[in-house]
Design an enzyme around this catalytic site. Structure first.
Site, mmCIF file in Angstrom:
data_model
loop_
_atom_site.group_PDB
_atom_site.id
_atom_site.type_symbol
_atom_site.label_atom_id
_atom_site.label_comp_id
_atom_site.label_asym_id
_atom_site.label_seq_id
_atom_site.Cartn_x
_atom_site.Cartn_y
_atom_site.Cartn_z
ATOM 1 N N ASP A 82 -14.679 41.348 -6.194
ATOM 2 C CA ASP A 82 -15.249 42.808 -6.177
ATOM 3 C C ASP A 82 -15.668 43.564 -7.240
ATOM 4 O O ASP A 82 -16.308 44.522 -7.174
ATOM 5 C CB ASP A 82 -14.226 43.603 -5.015
ATOM 6 C CG ASP A 82 -15.098 44.589 -4.575
ATOM 7 O OD1 ASP A 82 -16.385 44.493 -4.039
ATOM 8 O OD2 ASP A 82 -14.402 45.764 -4.589
ATOM 9 N N SER A 106 -19.398 49.231 -1.780
ATOM 10 C CA SER A 106 -19.513 47.893 -1.008
ATOM 11 C C SER A 106 -19.584 48.239 0.248
ATOM 12 O O SER A 106 -18.981 49.160 0.964
ATOM 13 C CB SER A 106 -18.210 47.142 -1.271
ATOM 14 O OG SER A 106 -17.802 46.783 -2.694
ATOM 15 N N GLN A 124 -21.887 39.633 -0.670
ATOM 16 C CA GLN A 124 -21.458 41.105 -0.338
ATOM 17 C C GLN A 124 -22.984 42.006 -0.207
ATOM 18 O O GLN A 124 -23.850 41.593 -0.778
ATOM 19 C CB GLN A 124 -20.556 41.730 -1.409
ATOM 20 C CG GLN A 124 -20.522 43.324 -1.431
ATOM 21 C CD GLN A 124 -19.421 43.584 -2.635
ATOM 22 O OE1 GLN A 124 -19.909 44.334 -3.478
ATOM 23 N NE2 GLN A 124 -18.300 43.258 -2.455
#
Length: 296
Positions: free
Chosen positions: A206, A234, A284
């Site tokens: 991430d 995100s 993502q």
């Protein structure tokens, strides 16, 4: 160049407390001002779910939605639901709760290892090794010392960005910005615990994936001194774990973003070990909005 602080044990970032059966509590550091780092929230959710699964079954996929920003000053409670325990596969759902509200919902699937029917994979690009590249955190500490000082959680890992003009990089297709980053935890992890390494890679995944969606607008946070030009957050995150690996050894994160529209950006990532083995993939979607100037 500023002196870097000694890394804290990476395992501390994954540590959660068992409150009751299927109920855990943890704390997450900030990834942005007043926002818990989403990669740590996902990693702790996987830790919680993995603690309820037979250790012989390893995680092979996970999917999560970020619903609300977490508060790094408050604990997060992880509620685990045991959805299925089959002969080969097991499924868990985890809800991260803070202040009585869900901030993250997550599902993960675990399986027993089995012989492959015939393996294949994409070939890793022949990029320079991490030893040949600058320490990203040393650069960040020198160019943005105040920003660097406020994000102590990131001091538990190592990163090296591959320059865009490095030999061996594949050509960048039109409209598809890409970046390649070497990563690893800053301290050793237990060799005999695949769950810990999967959780660590979830954390690492991430760090730079959402910023990949904004490469046509600005450099990643770790490489620039100028203020943000965009708002990034995100929205969801998915991973697939293909082969065994160690997250405390260098892995290459190859990332590209095929689309940005409607206030959203999509990014795809692949992790390779030093031998060129494809170990995991990530996808993502991120909120992506240009920030207006104060006079705008």
């Amino acid at each position: 160049m500023n002196d870097l602080p000694a890394p804290v044990p990476f395992l501390d970032l994954l540590r959660i407390e068992e409150l009751d059966q299927n109920l855990y509590r943890g704390r997450c550091h900030a990834g942005a001002p007043l926002r818990a780092f989403g990669g740590q929230v996902a990693a702790q959710a996987l830790t919680a779910g993995g603690h309820t699964v037979d250790p012989e079954r390893t995680v092979h996929s996970l999917h999560g939605y970020f619903l609300r920003p977490g508060d790094p000053a408050r604990p997060i409670v992880y509620q685990v639901e045991r959805l299925r325990d089959g002969r080969s596969y097991a499924t868990r759902r985890v809800t991260a709760v803070q202040g009585g509200e869900a901030i993250f919902v997550f599902s993960a699937s675990f399986k027993r290892p089995e012989p492959a029917a015939g393996e294949r994979q994409r070939t890793m690009p022949p990029v320079p090794g991490p030893e040949e590249l600058e320490d990203a955190f040393a650069v960040w500490a020198a160019t943005s010392p105040e920003d660097f000082a406020t994000t102590t959680g990131f001091h538990s890992l190592e990163m090296r960005f591959v320059p865009a003009d490095a030999p061996g990089l594949p050509p960048e297709p039109a409209g598809v910005p890409q970046q390649f980053v070497w990563m690893r935890t800053g301290t050793p992890l237990p060799a005999d615990d695949p769950l810990v390494h999967a959780c660590a890679l979830t954390y690492l995944s991430d760090l730079t994936l959402a910023p990949t969606t904004a490469l046509h607008l600005q450099k990643p946070r770790f490489q620039r001194s100028e203020p943000n030009q965009v708002a990034l957050a995100s929205l969801d995150h998915a991973m697939w774990f293909h082969r065994p690996f160690r997250a405390d050894e260098w892995v290459l994160y190859a990332q590209r973003s095929p689309s940005a529209s409607d206030g959203r950006g999509l990014a795809l990532g692949e992790f390779y070990d030093r031998d060129g083995v494809l170990i995991a993939s990530a996808v993502q979607e991120a909120l992506l909005r240009e920030l207006r100037s104060p006079s705008g």
